[in-house]
Every structure is written in C-alpha cells, then in structure tokens.
Design a protein around this motif. Structure first.
Motif, PDB file in Angstrom:
ATOM      1  N   PRO A 383       0.797  -1.240   0.000  1.00 54.59           N
ATOM      2  CA  PRO A 383       0.000   0.000   0.000  1.00 54.59           C
ATOM      3  C   PRO A 383       0.820   1.277   0.000  1.00 54.59           C
ATOM      4  O   PRO A 383       0.342   2.326  -0.398  1.00 54.59           O
ATOM      5  CB  PRO A 383      -0.835  -0.119   1.279  1.00 54.59           C
ATOM      6  CG  PRO A 383      -0.922  -1.596   1.535  1.00 54.59           C
ATOM      7  CD  PRO A 383       0.398  -2.153   1.088  1.00 54.59           C
ATOM      8  N   CYS A 393       0.878   6.682  -1.238  1.00 58.46           N
ATOM      9  CA  CYS A 393      -0.127   5.632  -1.114  1.00 58.46           C
ATOM     10  C   CYS A 393      -0.536   5.178  -2.510  1.00 58.46           C
ATOM     11  O   CYS A 393      -0.663   5.995  -3.425  1.00 58.46           O
ATOM     12  CB  CYS A 393      -1.364   6.146  -0.378  1.00 58.46           C
ATOM     13  SG  CYS A 393      -1.076   6.646   1.330  1.00 58.46           S
ATOM     14  N   ASP A 395      -3.197   2.225  -4.789  1.00 60.54           N
ATOM     15  CA  ASP A 395      -4.302   1.277  -4.698  1.00 60.54           C
ATOM     16  C   ASP A 395      -3.824  -0.112  -5.123  1.00 60.54           C
ATOM     17  O   ASP A 395      -2.622  -0.329  -5.341  1.00 60.54           O
ATOM     18  CB  ASP A 395      -5.491   1.743  -5.550  1.00 60.54           C
ATOM     19  CG  ASP A 395      -5.147   1.862  -7.031  1.00 60.54           C
ATOM     20  OD1 ASP A 395      -4.099   1.337  -7.466  1.00 60.54           O
ATOM     21  OD2 ASP A 395      -5.950   2.480  -7.771  1.00 60.54           O
ATOM     22  N   SER A 396      -4.732  -1.057  -5.260  1.00 57.33           N
ATOM     23  CA  SER A 396      -4.350  -2.434  -5.583  1.00 57.33           C
ATOM     24  C   SER A 396      -3.773  -2.569  -6.982  1.00 57.33           C
ATOM     25  O   SER A 396      -3.157  -3.590  -7.313  1.00 57.33           O
ATOM     26  CB  SER A 396      -5.567  -3.360  -5.441  1.00 57.33           C
ATOM     27  OG  SER A 396      -6.586  -2.980  -6.355  1.00 57.33           O
ATOM     28  N   THR A 401      -2.623   7.469  -5.016  1.00 55.66           N
ATOM     29  CA  THR A 401      -3.940   7.981  -4.628  1.00 55.66           C
ATOM     30  C   THR A 401      -3.892   9.328  -3.919  1.00 55.66           C
ATOM     31  O   THR A 401      -4.867  10.075  -3.962  1.00 55.66           O
ATOM     32  CB  THR A 401      -4.653   6.969  -3.711  1.00 55.66           C
ATOM     33  OG1 THR A 401      -3.822   6.705  -2.560  1.00 55.66           O
ATOM     34  CG2 THR A 401      -4.912   5.654  -4.448  1.00 55.66           C
ATOM     35  N   CYS A 413      -2.575   6.337   4.347  1.00 60.52           N
ATOM     36  CA  CYS A 413      -2.600   4.873   4.320  1.00 60.52           C
ATOM     37  C   CYS A 413      -1.579   4.253   5.273  1.00 60.52           C
ATOM     38  O   CYS A 413      -1.385   3.028   5.277  1.00 60.52           O
ATOM     39  CB  CYS A 413      -2.345   4.365   2.900  1.00 60.52           C
ATOM     40  SG  CYS A 413      -0.749   4.898   2.206  1.00 60.52           S
TER      41      CYS A 413
END
Length: 421
Positions: A383, A393, A395-396, A401, A413
């Motif tokens: 992450p 940070c 995302d998958s 982000t 995060c």
C-alpha cells in the motif's frame, strides 16, 4: 424444377440486357465529367489541420455519386450546433470528442458542451487537486475517449501501462511503459472484446464461450482460428487481413501461416507433430476437453451438471497469473507458467484469499529496472511505495492515490506494519 431454373436464367438475361441498355448515372466516367463541368466546393480546412481547435473527419461527400471530397468539421466547446433531423439540410459539422449538443440554459441556444460522465468527473477532480497543488508526482490526468468513457489503457509513470474497461476497471493486458510509443501501439481491443463477452453472456449459460486469442498487452494475436481454419488479423482491430491466405489445421501446421510469430506462441510444442495439427495451450486444451465431454454426455441423453466447474483461461490462453503448488499454496507465474520470484501465499490465510499478483507481474514486465515497485509476500502491491526519498499511497493496481510525502507516517494509508504486508 427445371422450368423454374429456366425462368430464373431468362430473368437474369433480361435484367442484364436492361442494365446494359440503360444509361447509368454513377459510372466510371461520371465523376470525371462532374468535376470538370460543375466543380467541387472547397472543403473545410479542419481535416488537414487536425489540432485542438481545428479537427474533423473525412467522409463521402453529400454530392451526387460522392464525387467530391468532404470534411465534416468538429465544433469546439461553446460553438453553436444542431441536433439534426429530416429536412434540416446538409450537416456541416458536429460536436467534437467529449462534447454533446445541448441547450444552453442562459440563452436557450444549442451549443457544444462537455459530456457528463464518470471519467470526466475524475478529470475535474484531478484538475481541482492540481489547482490546489495536491497532485502527486506519479499521478496523471485520467484519459477519456470521445464518448466520455475511460480510455483503453491506464499508465503508471516509470512502471507499466495496463488495459482497462470503459468503466475504468483494470482488465487483462499489461506492457512496460515507454511513453507515447506504448500508448500508440497498445490499444487493448482484444482485452476489451473479452470483457464485453463476459458482460453479454447470461449467468446461466451451460458452457463457457472462448473468445479471440490476445497477446499479453491486450491486443489481438495476429493468428486467430475459428474451428479448424486459421487467419491473419490486424492486431489492433482484429479484422482479417486482406490478401493473406488462411490455412486449415487438418492439412497445414500453424507455422505456415504468414503472420505466425513463434515469440507470440507461448506453447509452440502444441503446434508441432503430424496432421491434423493444433494451435492451443494447456489451459485451452483442458477447457475444450471438458466442453466436449459435456456435449457428448448431453447427446448420450444424460442430464449433465458439471459440478467441477470449467477452467477459466486468460485471453492469451494461459491459466492466469497465479497457480497452485503441490502443497496447496499459491505462487505468482508469468504468461508462460514460470514462477515469478518467490511470491507465495499459504492456504487458509488472508494473503491467500486476496492474492492477485499484480505487483509481481508489473515487476516482471519491468525487467532489469532499478525502480521496480515493492510487493507484498503474496505478489500484491504494498500500500505504500517509496521512490527517491518520497513515499506515496497506492491502490491495488499500483496507482498513486494521494500526494507523496517525505514522512511516511503522515500518509493517510500509513500503518505501523506497512513494511511487512
């Protein structure tokens, strides 16, 4: 029956003679005479300029027999437009990409306005964050197509580009990011075609549908087969190439097809041997065998409920990017079935259930790069990613982000165990 055939033949001869004795309007010489005697109107310059303010599309002219050139110009935002309709005359232009003709509430006039869409909303949010100085170094403005939908690919600077659906969801297809060259050649047409197939099929369909073969970047594999006949197709559109001979696998191996590329044949051993030949993969062969078993059972009168489920193959014919080992654990694999690194997840764990190997595959595509992403033990993206003294940070899918920071504990995060996912 003989009299009917005779009648058809006589009718054909009569029609042929009628055409021969009739003065056709659009014959080979008509346009030459039309241009010399009548002349053609000057076309809009927009098609030849083709920039942000002057663009258009070349179409058959609305003159008789389409003798002249014609450029349908694209209106820019704020220009007057018409929705068209019967009896309203020749259309001289339409709203450009991302725009729609709508009534302006201020004066009641129809003008080209920006479409309302999920992708455009993300662009607006990005623009607002950029104006506030909150955009991260690894972020870029979302790309939308001419209809306001998400563009076929999404790129992470310095990493890779991957295919995405019209709704912006990541789908099969990934390639090393090489700037505009990647964006130009990676069109994801095959990957998106598979996505549309999945959305169109009923959930109660008895047997799975096998779509066209893709390459690892989401384009169409230049070799496509329907039943036992194989063709050469355009990698971008998937359309059969004109002038290139097809082959029948009952007589010729796939290697004799003009567009065959051994580097794109992940399992060439399946293409070898004696006639009848094959062009398949372990996953596709396993799927085909199960389908034939069910079809034969139905023919034999059995009410088949295939409780074991069907093999799910990736669009390139592989089993996917993760595989089960003999001990029951999962490992990440490349498109040829080889394990990537030492990424592994044990059964019964959260890491096993959430394993997607996206980071491991991205790292594989990046080869010898020194700025590869850091992956979790199960091959997923960690992450928090750090680069050149700054952390961010993600995302998958590995997309940044929030704005990066030199202090990792200030990121939204951040968790105390962020390094040991």
């Amino acid at each position: 029956m003989a009299s009917a055939k005779c009648f058809v033949f006589i009718l054909f001869i009569c029609l042929f003679n009628y055409v021969e004795n009739t003065s056709l309007l659009c014959d080979a010489n008509y346009c030459r005479t039309f241009v010399l005697e009548t002349g053609c109107a000057a076309t809009a310059i927009h098609c030849s300029i083709n920039n942000a303010t002057h663009s258009g599309i070349e179409l058959p002219s609305p003159t008789i027999c389409n003798c002249c050139d014609y450029c349908l110009r694209f209106f820019v935002q704020g220009e007057h437009c018409s929705v068209g309709g019967p009896g309203l005359g020749t259309t001289i232009g339409r709203c450009g990409d991302g725009l729609t003709c709508a009534v302006d509430k201020t004066d009641g006039e129809t003008r080209c306005t920006r479409m309302t869409s999920a992708c455009h909303t993300l662009q607006d949010e990005y623009d607002a964050r950029e104006a506030r100085g909150e955009v991260g170094a690894m972020e870029h403005r979302p790309m939308c197509d001419g209809k306001g939908r998400h563009a076929p690919i999404e790129c992470i600077p310095a990493h890779t580009c991957f295919c995405q659906s019209e709704e912006g969801h990541r789908i099969f297809g990934e390639s090393l990011y090489l700037g505009s060259n990647t964006i130009r050649h990676m069109q994801c047409g095959c990957s998106r075609f598979h996505e549309k197939i999945k959305k169109s099929l009923s959930s109660g369909l008895r047997l799975p549908v096998i779509g066209p073969r893709c390459t690892s970047d989401g384009n169409f594999n230049p070799v496509q087969c329907i039943d036992r006949t194989c063709y050469c197709v355009d990698p971008t559109t998937g359309l059969v190439q004109d002038g290139v001979k097809s082959i029948n696998l009952d007589e010729h191996p796939i290697t004799t097809l003009e567009c065959y590329n051994r580097n794109l044949d992940l399992f060439p051993i399946y293409s070898e041997g004696k006639p009848p030949y094959n062009y398949t993969s372990p996953c596709l062969k396993d799927l085909k065998d199960k389908i034939e078993l069910v079809e034969q059972s139905v023919k034999d009168g059995y009410n088949v409920d295939y409780g074991g489920g069907f093999t799910e193959c990736y669009p390139d014919g592989t089993f996917g990017r993760s595989a089960l080992t003999r001990t029951g654990s999962k490992v990440c694999i490349d498109d040829r079935g080889r394990q990537i690194g030492d990424y592994e997840a044990l059964p019964g764990t959260d890491a096993f259930d959430k394993m997607d190997c996206k980071c491991a595959v991205t790292s594989y595509h990046m080869g010898a790069s020194k700025e590869k992403p850091v992956c979790c033990k199960n091959g997923n993206f960690r992450p928090i990613q750090c680069r050149r003294g700054m952390c961010r940070c993600v995302d998958s899918d590995g997309r940044q982000t929030v704005q990066e920071s030199a202090s990792v504990n200030t990121l939204s995060c951040f968790t105390f165990d962020w390094k040991t996912c």
